[in-house]
Every structure is written in C-alpha cells, then in structure tokens.
Motif scaffolding. Structure first.
Motif, mmCIF file in Angstrom:
data_model
loop_
_atom_site.group_PDB
_atom_site.id
_atom_site.type_symbol
_atom_site.label_atom_id
_atom_site.label_comp_id
_atom_site.label_asym_id
_atom_site.label_seq_id
_atom_site.Cartn_x
_atom_site.Cartn_y
_atom_site.Cartn_z
ATOM 1 N N GLU A 266 -4.316 5.574 2.856
ATOM 2 C CA GLU A 266 -3.965 4.682 1.755
ATOM 3 C C GLU A 266 -4.425 5.322 0.444
ATOM 4 O O GLU A 266 -5.607 5.419 0.178
ATOM 5 C CB GLU A 266 -4.652 3.333 1.942
ATOM 6 N N GLN B 68 -2.729 1.006 -3.937
ATOM 7 C CA GLN B 68 -2.351 -0.346 -3.528
ATOM 8 C C GLN B 68 -2.037 -1.167 -4.769
ATOM 9 O O GLN B 68 -2.712 -1.044 -5.794
ATOM 10 C CB GLN B 68 -3.476 -1.016 -2.713
ATOM 11 N N GLU C 97 0.858 -1.185 0.000
ATOM 12 C CA GLU C 97 0.000 0.000 0.000
ATOM 13 C C GLU C 97 0.887 1.225 0.000
ATOM 14 O O GLU C 97 1.966 1.202 0.595
ATOM 15 C CB GLU C 97 -0.873 0.026 1.259
HETATM 16 MG MG MG Z 1 -6.523 -1.242 -0.604
#
Ligand code: MG
Ligand code: ATP
Length: 582
Positions: free
Chosen positions: A406, A409, A209
């Motif tokens: 985040e 990813q 991530e």
């Molecule tokens: Mg994710």
C-alpha cells in the motif's frame, strides 16, 4: 557528479536483519542507513530518489488544485482530545511533555491540526473548496517496524486534506485525487492497482488504496479480469457457499479427542471434512470477550469482525485469559454452552447440519452440532476472508489474487472531523454548515522501497528513469588511458550541458568493479567509453533492464541520450514495455 566524490558507502555483505530485496539492496547500494529500529538516514543517493518522488507528487498535487504548506510535527494534545483520538490512537502514538508538563505528540497524521487551522481561518463558502497538502516526516510507534522503509517508525508522507462545501464538492476533490494518484504511480514507473479499502482508524466512509504489486507486499488484493472490481481482501465481501450435508440433525454427542486442538488434528482424528468444523475464535473487543465462528476451511477476517462489533480495539484473546475465564484450553472451545460470551457467526455457519465443535471441556469435542438448536449466535454476518476463485461481487467471474504494497490511500471523511472540532462555514444564505472533508496520503519513503521491490534483479536495483538518483552513468574502461579519459570527460560535459543527471565513474578501479557497482546502484543507462570510442568513434549503450548492449556513434550521443530520457519520462508505460517488471 564524479563517482570519486560521491558519498555512497556500499556494502559487500547483505545485513542479516534485512529480509526482503528492497531493504537489502537499499542498504547494500548505499541509499540508506539504519539509526534505530524503523528509523533511517537517507544517504545522498537515497535522498535524491526521495526528491524525485516528491517532485512528481508535487506536480500532480498542484495540478489537482493543491496548495503546499507545512504543518508542525509537534502537535498539542488538545486537538486530539477534541476529536477523541488522543485515547483511540493508543500505543502507536509517540507522546511527549514539555517543561511545563503539557502533553504533545509527534504527528502520526494531521487531520486534527489542519481542521483546527481551517476552523480558525475559514468562515465563508467563498473560501471553499480548499486543498492543502504537505510533505513531511510522520511518526508512528509501529508494533513491528520492519522491511526497512516499508514500515518505519519515522517515515515521509505526503498528506493532502480537501475542504468542500458539500458532498458533491467532496466527490469532485476525491475524483481529482484518484486521478492524481494514478498519475503519480504511473509516472514513477510502477505497476499498481487502486482497490476499495477499509477506512480503519482514520474513519470516514469511502476509501481506495493504491497498491504496488509485489510479492513482498503485506496486503492481499482480489481483482476481477472481466470487470473493474478490485478490493483489499480486508473488505472484499464473501458470499456464503454452503456444502451439501446431512438431511436430518442428529442428537448432540460428546467425543473424546485427546490432545487434538487444531482444525487439521481434529478433522484427521474424527475423520470429518474441515468444512463441517466450527472454528471458534475468542477475541477481546474493547476488553470484552467475544466468540467468532467460521467454518474450519475458512479464515476469519478481523477487519470485518471489528466492523460488526463496532469496537475500537480488537485483539485475539490471550490463551491464559481464555483458560482463566472458561476453564478450558483454546483448542477445545466451542459455541455450545459458552455462557454469557456473545457469539458472532459467519454467514456459512447457519447452513451447517451436524457440525463439529469444541465441547468447552479439555480433550473433548461435540459431534452433530446444529446451529439454532444447540447455540444461538448474537449476530450472523460476513466474517470470513474471501479468496481467489470465488465469484466477483460485481460480475460473478472468478476473482484473482495478488500481493500488494500500500503506497497511498484516499478517504472521504465527510464531516467527522469538522463536527468534532467545529470547523463551520456560512453558506450563501448565511447558514452555518460543517465543511466536508477528505484526506489523501502517499508514503513517499515507502514508495521508494516499493519501487525497488518491483524493480530489481540478481545484480541490484533497476530504477525507473523518473525516480533514479542519476539517469546515466559513464564508465571509462581505462581511466589511465589519457585518450579514453578525455573522451569520457568530454561526453560527461556534453551530457551535463543537456541537463542530464549523470555520474562519471572516474575512479581508478577495474572496469569490472565499476560495472558491478553500477548494476547494484541501478542507474538506468550505462555508457561505456573504451578503445572503440577512441578508434572507431562509438560508445557502448546499455539500459539497466536490458541484456543488449549496442554501439552508438560518439557524435551526437548527448542529444540521443537527451531524447531517450525525455521519451522515458513522458511515456513511462510505453517506455518500459517489454521489461519484465512492468
Ligand atoms: Mg492506509
Ligand atoms: P498501514 O496499513 O500499512 O499501516 P496505514 O493505512 O496506517 O498504513 P495511512 O494512514 O493510510 O497508512 O497513511 C498513508 C500512507 O503512508 C500509506 O498509504 C503508506 O504508504 C504510508 N505509511 C503508513 N504507515 C507507514 C509506515 N509505518 N512506514 C512507511 N510508510 C507508511
């Protein structure tokens, strides 16, 4: 652009529902407006920022061998049934039916639909590798849409899918994406970290991530200063650290603990250290009750538990359900005499000698609970959350902790989807093989909010130059003064001729009002045109993140701006050095 024509409705008051800076400022400064929970309109300034981020993402995806396409938002249920995710995706998926009663969903992600495309169009090794991407709205009926663009139900994502002949090819695609992602977030002027991550509902077996470091982040990351280790706390291994305890196990003893349910209450009442308590947490895993045990001073990590259980769905058991099944309120549940409910214990539990646990009877606990003697776990595994100060799994130095948002990813999927959907190709010997896949997402709209979260002060947003809606604002102090107005107009024309993205604040407002608004919106560079410009031939130059304002010669100011902007775009790291956000 002239400020008098710009559609940027600013707000004086901070909307009550906006809890965090990015949400508040994007609403106040006129970048977004809410249409429904988790669903937003991008106003012109907001849309320009989105375009900027998309532009950087496109360049980096293309450089890494990506080809852009556009997949449908409305996807037929059939491909999702083939992968098994039609059921698995659950309530997060927006579903709909057409007039003939056929089922569709609004794409929450696009592995299925793109694998079906590749299945139909690719049949030879000569067509591989392929890296295909799109930038488009995604739809997820999130349980808790919140924080504005950070967790929307309709949001903009870049998703790229790689198709390779074999594992080595996938590794190359993955490495290219890792580099591309690092470039994207660096160029966006963001302080970020790539961390090892869980693969979640997407599946696959390897993932990173990309976290923008910010206090408002929902994710917790652990990292090491001495080596390159960095991981989401969801997956960071937690080694057992046993406490020195009693030498001899004593006989089990039931004690009265009226109304004491929490770890703190029980420990205080019995005068025991929380490290000796066995916390028993009941979960429902795919409909089955299970008990998870961690020490009283530890937090259970649900991601680890779910992995150990190999369950598709995991929820805390409802207290009512626990009482119905066990006949005891949650605060008094313990592992001794739990009947047929399987017990999963953290690695530290077997080390306990004479621990304390609920007695499965209202208002009672057991003293001298000894694992192995008084109960036997079905499985002992790493179930607890690691934390700051614990040894780095790579080098043993103490780990540090940070919060992150985040923003991207990347996953190695392997052959999960190609096998499920039958995306096969013929290799150079004519043998059929499944294509080996990876998938790679960037939350474009979330990145915009994350940038504000990292770059703001008490006056407003502080956009990095590369993603600012406009790079420069020109503020004439007195627009009614013909000489000042004309100078401002001329400088505006010169900057535009240099290709600078510039706003001329030509409104008949007090200069103070314009300064406040420019700070709120966050233009990186402010040029103020006043009496001195006319009398002495200087312009006041101020970067948004700096307190200093300096007079620069009016002559050649456009070239100077051009050079500064170019430098900022080419070397974002160096450019922002000294700015506290980076
Ligand atoms: Mg994710
Ligand atoms: P999260 O754990 O935050 O729910 P995710 O892991 O489910 O996200 P992915 O499927 O990995 O998300 O999607 C790729 C990217 O899309 C994420 O890294 C994130 O930047 C963005 N994203 C995911 N969900 C949302 C959302 N609800 N709103 C805005 N952006 C999102």
């Amino acid at each position: 652009m002239r400020a008098s024509e710009l559609f940027t409705p600013t707000l004086r008051e901070t909307p009550a529902e906006a809890e965090i800076a990015s949400h508040q400022l994007l609403l106040r400064a006129g970048f977004i407006r809410k249409a429904a929970a988790g669903i937003y309109t991008f106003l012109p300034l907001g849309w320009r920022v989105i375009h900027k981020i998309e532009g950087i993402v496109r360049e980096e995806m293309d450089r890494a061998g990506g080809q852009e396409l556009l997949l449908p938002i409305i996807q037929p249920a059939e491909v999702w049934q083939e992968s098994g995710r039609w059921e698995l995706y659950g309530e997060e998926m927006f579903r709909l039916k057409d007039r003939h009663g056929r089922s569709f969903c609004l794409g929450p992600t696009h592995e299925e639909i793109i694998t079906a495309l590749v299945r139909a169009e690719v049949n030879s090794y000569k067509q591989l590798p392929l890296r295909l991407y799109q930038i488009q709205n995604k739809y997820r009926d999130e349980r808790r849409p919140r924080f504005g663009l950070l967790r929307g139900r309709e949001f903009i994502m870049k998703d790229l899918y790689s198709f390779d002949r074999d594992e080595a090819g996938l590794q190359e695609s993955y490495n290219k994406m890792y580099v591309a992602y690092s470039n994207v977030f660096r160029r966006c002027g963001l302080k970020f970290r790539a961390v090892e991550a869980d693969t979640g509902a997407i599946g696959g077996n390897f993932s990173h991530e990309f976290m923008v470091l910010a206090e408002a982040g929902e994710a917790l990351v652990l990292f090491c200063h001495h080596c390159d280790y960095a991981a989401n706390v969801e997956i960071a291994p937690a080694a057992p650290s046993p406490v020195a305890g009693d030498a001899q196990p004593l006989p089990l003893e039931k004690v009265h603990t009226p109304g004491r349910r929490t770890v703190e209450e029980v420990c205080a009442y019995l005068g025991v250290d929380s490290r000796r308590l066995i916390k028993t947490i009941l979960y429902e895993a795919d409909g089955q009750l299970v008990a998870a045990l961690v020490r009283g001073d530890r937090e259970l990590n649900e991601v680890k538990l779910q992995k150990v259980l190999e369950s598709a769905r995991l929820n805390l058991a409802e207290p009512d359900k626990v009482e119905e099944v066990l006949g005891v309120p949650v605060g008094f549940v313990g592992p001794v005499g739990l009947g047929r409910i399987p017990i999963y214990a953290d690695l530290e539990i077997p080390y306990l000698v004479n621990g304390v646990a609920g007695a499965n009877e209202k208002d009672y606990h057991y003293l001298h609970v000894n694992p192995g003697r008084d109960f036997v776990p079905l499985k002992v595994a790493d179930l607890r959350q690691a934390g700051a100060g614990e040894p780095c799994p790579q080098c043993g130095s103490p780990l540090e902790e940070a919060r992150g948002i985040e923003v991207g990813q990347i996953f190695k999927l392997g052959t999960k989807y190609s096998l499920a959907l039958g995306a096969l190709y013929k290799d150079d010997k004519g043998e059929e093989r499944p294509v080996v896949m990876g998938c790679y997402g960037i939350g474009i709209s979330r990145t915009m909010a994350a940038a504000v979260e990292q770059h703001h002060d008490e006056h407003g947003i502080v956009w990095p130059v590369s993603i600012a809606p406009y790079q420069v604002v020109i503020i004439p102090v007195a627009v009614r003064d013909a000489a000042q107005r004309e100078e401002a107009e001329r400088i505006y024309a010169e900057l535009r001729a240099e290709g600078i993205e510039v706003v001329l604040d030509d409104r008949d407002e007090r200069a103070g009002v314009k300064f406040v608004e420019a700070d709120l919106i966050g233009y990186p560079l402010r040029l103020t045109i006043g009496k001195k410009t006319v009398a002495e031939g200087t312009v006041d130059w101020k970067w948004r993140w700096s307190k200093e304002e300096k007079a620069v010669p009016r002559e050649g100011v456009a070239r100077r701006v051009k050079e500064a902007i170019t430098a900022a775009l080419q070397t974002p790291d160096e450019f922002y050095r000294g700015y506290p956000g980076l």
